[in-house]
Design an enzyme around this catalytic site. Sequence first.
Site, PDB file in Angstrom:
ATOM      1  N   ARG A  69       0.797  -1.236   0.000  1.00 16.49           N
ATOM      2  CA  ARG A  69       0.000   0.000   0.000  1.00 16.49           C
ATOM      3  C   ARG A  69       0.824   1.278   0.000  1.00 16.49           C
ATOM      4  O   ARG A  69       0.274   2.371   0.061  1.00 16.49           O
ATOM      5  CB  ARG A  69      -1.009  -0.010   1.141  1.00 16.49           C
ATOM      6  CG  ARG A  69      -2.000  -1.114   0.934  1.00 16.49           C
ATOM      7  CD  ARG A  69      -3.311  -0.990   1.618  1.00 16.49           C
ATOM      8  NE  ARG A  69      -4.092  -2.148   1.214  1.00 16.49           N
ATOM      9  CZ  ARG A  69      -3.909  -3.374   1.712  1.00 16.49           C
ATOM     10  NH1 ARG A  69      -3.036  -3.599   2.654  1.00 16.49           N
ATOM     11  NH2 ARG A  69      -4.619  -4.380   1.253  1.00 16.49           N
TER      12      ARG A  69
ATOM     13  N   THR B  82       1.568  -5.702   4.202  1.00 19.08           N
ATOM     14  CA  THR B  82       1.215  -4.926   3.012  1.00 19.08           C
ATOM     15  C   THR B  82       1.074  -3.447   3.357  1.00 19.08           C
ATOM     16  O   THR B  82       0.848  -2.619   2.486  1.00 19.08           O
ATOM     17  CB  THR B  82      -0.136  -5.420   2.438  1.00 19.08           C
ATOM     18  OG1 THR B  82      -1.129  -5.331   3.465  1.00 19.08           O
ATOM     19  CG2 THR B  82      -0.046  -6.844   1.942  1.00 19.08           C
TER      20      THR B  82
ATOM     21  N   SER C 224      -0.487  -8.339   8.533  1.00 23.57           N
ATOM     22  CA  SER C 224      -1.650  -9.040   7.983  1.00 23.57           C
ATOM     23  C   SER C 224      -1.570 -10.496   8.431  1.00 23.57           C
ATOM     24  O   SER C 224      -0.503 -10.977   8.794  1.00 23.57           O
ATOM     25  CB  SER C 224      -1.617  -8.996   6.455  1.00 23.57           C
ATOM     26  OG  SER C 224      -1.451  -7.688   5.978  1.00 23.57           O
ATOM     27  N   GLY C 225      -2.714 -11.207   8.362  1.00 28.68           N
ATOM     28  CA  GLY C 225      -2.655 -12.641   8.631  1.00 28.68           C
ATOM     29  C   GLY C 225      -3.741 -13.220   9.519  1.00 28.68           C
ATOM     30  O   GLY C 225      -3.634 -14.360   9.957  1.00 28.68           O
TER      31      GLY C 225
ATOM     32  N   GLU D 121      -6.422 -14.345   8.600  1.00 27.33           N
ATOM     33  CA  GLU D 121      -6.985 -15.511   7.901  1.00 27.33           C
ATOM     34  C   GLU D 121      -6.067 -16.727   8.048  1.00 27.33           C
ATOM     35  O   GLU D 121      -6.339 -17.798   7.480  1.00 27.33           O
ATOM     36  CB  GLU D 121      -7.210 -15.176   6.422  1.00 27.33           C
ATOM     37  CG  GLU D 121      -8.512 -14.435   6.172  1.00 27.33           C
ATOM     38  CD  GLU D 121      -8.641 -13.139   6.944  1.00 27.33           C
ATOM     39  OE1 GLU D 121      -7.784 -12.253   6.762  1.00 27.33           O
ATOM     40  OE2 GLU D 121      -9.583 -13.016   7.747  1.00 27.33           O
TER      41      GLU D 121
ATOM     42  N   TRP E 141      -3.487  -4.145   9.359  1.00 24.64           N
ATOM     43  CA  TRP E 141      -2.905  -3.985   8.029  1.00 24.64           C
ATOM     44  C   TRP E 141      -3.241  -2.680   7.322  1.00 24.64           C
ATOM     45  O   TRP E 141      -2.936  -2.535   6.137  1.00 24.64           O
ATOM     46  CB  TRP E 141      -3.252  -5.187   7.162  1.00 24.64           C
ATOM     47  CG  TRP E 141      -4.703  -5.558   7.114  1.00 24.64           C
ATOM     48  CD1 TRP E 141      -5.377  -6.322   8.039  1.00 24.64           C
ATOM     49  CD2 TRP E 141      -5.651  -5.215   6.117  1.00 24.64           C
ATOM     50  NE1 TRP E 141      -6.693  -6.451   7.660  1.00 24.64           N
ATOM     51  CE2 TRP E 141      -6.889  -5.793   6.485  1.00 24.64           C
ATOM     52  CE3 TRP E 141      -5.600  -4.475   4.926  1.00 24.64           C
ATOM     53  CZ2 TRP E 141      -8.055  -5.658   5.724  1.00 24.64           C
ATOM     54  CZ3 TRP E 141      -6.757  -4.342   4.165  1.00 24.64           C
ATOM     55  CH2 TRP E 141      -7.966  -4.920   4.558  1.00 24.64           C
TER      56      TRP E 141
ATOM     57  N   ASN F  86      -9.997  -8.715  12.282  1.00 22.87           N
ATOM     58  CA  ASN F  86     -10.966  -9.688  12.784  1.00 22.87           C
ATOM     59  C   ASN F  86     -10.333 -10.753  13.668  1.00 22.87           C
ATOM     60  O   ASN F  86      -9.153 -11.046  13.561  1.00 22.87           O
ATOM     61  CB  ASN F  86     -11.667 -10.382  11.607  1.00 22.87           C
ATOM     62  CG  ASN F  86     -10.690 -11.098  10.687  1.00 22.87           C
ATOM     63  OD1 ASN F  86      -9.987 -10.458   9.938  1.00 22.87           O
ATOM     64  ND2 ASN F  86     -10.640 -12.425  10.761  1.00 22.87           N
TER      65      ASN F  86
ATOM     66  N   ASP G  20     -15.692 -11.685   9.576  1.00 19.79           N
ATOM     67  CA  ASP G  20     -14.477 -11.091   9.002  1.00 19.79           C
ATOM     68  C   ASP G  20     -14.611  -9.577   8.863  1.00 19.79           C
ATOM     69  O   ASP G  20     -14.124  -8.993   7.900  1.00 19.79           O
ATOM     70  CB  ASP G  20     -14.142 -11.742   7.646  1.00 19.79           C
ATOM     71  CG  ASP G  20     -12.786 -11.309   7.105  1.00 19.79           C
ATOM     72  OD1 ASP G  20     -11.915 -10.952   7.918  1.00 19.79           O
ATOM     73  OD2 ASP G  20     -12.606 -11.302   5.868  1.00 19.79           O
TER      74      ASP G  20
ATOM     75  N   ASP H 209     -13.047  -7.005   9.755  1.00 23.88           N
ATOM     76  CA  ASP H 209     -11.820  -6.312  10.156  1.00 23.88           C
ATOM     77  C   ASP H 209     -12.128  -4.856  10.519  1.00 23.88           C
ATOM     78  O   ASP H 209     -12.634  -4.112   9.680  1.00 23.88           O
ATOM     79  CB  ASP H 209     -10.842  -6.252   8.977  1.00 23.88           C
ATOM     80  CG  ASP H 209     -10.119  -7.564   8.733  1.00 23.88           C
ATOM     81  OD1 ASP H 209     -10.784  -8.560   8.504  1.00 23.88           O
ATOM     82  OD2 ASP H 209      -8.880  -7.557   8.766  1.00 23.88           O
TER      83      ASP H 209
ATOM     84  N   ARG I 299     -15.730  -1.752   8.099  1.00 21.00           N
ATOM     85  CA  ARG I 299     -16.071  -2.900   7.256  1.00 21.00           C
ATOM     86  C   ARG I 299     -17.466  -3.441   7.590  1.00 21.00           C
ATOM     87  O   ARG I 299     -18.158  -3.974   6.733  1.00 21.00           O
ATOM     88  CB  ARG I 299     -14.996  -3.967   7.515  1.00 21.00           C
ATOM     89  CG  ARG I 299     -15.111  -5.161   6.653  1.00 21.00           C
ATOM     90  CD  ARG I 299     -13.930  -5.292   5.740  1.00 21.00           C
ATOM     91  NE  ARG I 299     -13.676  -6.705   5.528  1.00 21.00           N
ATOM     92  CZ  ARG I 299     -12.487  -7.264   5.527  1.00 21.00           C
ATOM     93  NH1 ARG I 299     -11.400  -6.522   5.701  1.00 21.00           N
ATOM     94  NH2 ARG I 299     -12.340  -8.550   5.316  1.00 21.00           N
TER      95      ARG I 299
END
Length: 559
Positions: free
Chosen positions: A128, A172, A187-188, A190, A238, A256, A298, A300, A325
């Site tokens: 980003r 990111t 990130s991560g 998931e 993130w 999340n 999810d 986030d 979100r």
Amino acid sequence: MKAVILASALAISFACGASAQTYDDLLKDEKTPQDVLTYGMGYSAQRFSPLKKINKNTVKRLVPAWSYSMGDNRGVEAQAVVRDGVVYITDHEKTVAVDALSGKQIWKSVIEYPPETTRVVCCGIVNRGAVLYDDKVYRTTLDAQVIALDAKTGKEVWRTKSSSPAEGYSMTVAPLVVKGIVIVGVSGSEFGIRGYLEGYDAKSGERLWRTYTIPAPGEPGSETWAGESMKTGGGSTWITGSYDPDLDTVYWGVGNPAPWNPLGRKGDNLYTNSMLALDPKSGKVKWYYQMSPNDPFDYDGVNELVLADVKVNGEPRKVIMQANRNGFLYVVDRINGKLISANKFTTVTWATHVDLQTGRPVWSDATKAIIEKGQRQRIFPSATGGKNWQPMSFSPKTGLLYVNTINVGWDYEPLPVEQVAHLKAGQPFQGVKRESAFEDPNVRGALKAIEPVTGKVRWEVPGKSPNMSGTMVTAGGLVFTGKLTGEFVAYDADNGKELWSFQTPSGIVGQPITWEMDGKQYVTVTSGIGGVYALRSGDPNLANVPPGGSLWTFRLMDK
Ligand code: CA
Ligand code: CA
């Protein structure tokens, strides 16, 4: 003695040409349009520019000045930064410096990461953006490293490993630099990580602090997780935070809980889906506000936190604004974290409303049936959210937020708890059955101009597909954003009328910026489709959009 030192320091800075950027330059960034140093075009992340040479009257003369090939087919979500006639842009595999007037490459610094890294990236191989400070370019890498490059040469100054893709972590995010500290998130969620934020010394790359977003067993907040579920609890970070220098506080959103399936982690699951207020020097949390406790969807809560002073019941308040979100637009007092308002900005069925006294959402019957009985239910919004990562902007002139909203739901069913018990950190971590659902499959989103406190929509421009790019608003009365079908568009900030459009070669998932050089105003944005919606939606409207990253700069045609 003091005067002598000052004089010699000045002499050195003149001898070297332009001086290194300082903390003061970052503090002033939003008011100095000759450069863009920070993510969000300033610490308040308003993405508002005081420039107005490109305005409602002149925008019809806007033409490309140059374009630069990214030489890659991945999505380009990065925001460019600009200083001293150089534009810097990133993607997942490189950082480049481009001459701001000619578009010619000055240097390119390639990033290598192990190919297996992409296994732990859920939602697009992206970066980003970089930020500028102290003559260095700071960025993160997909395999969770933080690096500093020399802005003049692109040579690496330092590199520090944050964590490992093998454990599910990736990066990111564009960094936030405050008082010589480079702050980053991960990130991560998931992949069952335990999320955190970190601060690094901008000069040396030494890690100064790490603040986990999920408490360890026994720590305060751990009682909000069933059993040992917090150990792989998610809580990624993130999206870049914002900063209030008067309160000396960094604000950052947390993602999340993991897995998505909520059946094995009863409780509020702190501090997932929360906004955190932190001390930049120590990383210590001053307060938190949780938007979506025990979230199955999810949702986030990482979305950008836009800072402004707005009137609430006639009184000026220092607020944070977040289009979450989960489909609610939150306005929160940034001194103490108290909720001021929370209004739906798209179709929302998971909660009926947010209780303004407790700050908690009130679950709909459908959400209760999922969490209490494990039933299949139709819910809006889907995991893609009412808004995903694409940043909104705020104009202090109109008092409005400009938000690229999404209107997609899903049919959602959590797998029985014994079927998700085997999930391991570093592996996919969802445990749900899901399928997209639509109110109208031909209208999947809209650019909306929204009053922050009342949530009232002043105007909207619906789209076949949602816009997954950032918005930017200017004192010239224009809102710039891009479509997934490639059009880069300027709208009238007062009424949403389309005033100008240019077809770029691929879909736009980038973030427009504007800047000034030698008295002329420029607008820069990336083209290059990718990211979560383009990759996962199967949207038929995008069937004929080719990939291919490029960087574009526009200027007014001479009369
Ligand atoms: Ca600036
Ligand atoms: Ca997520």
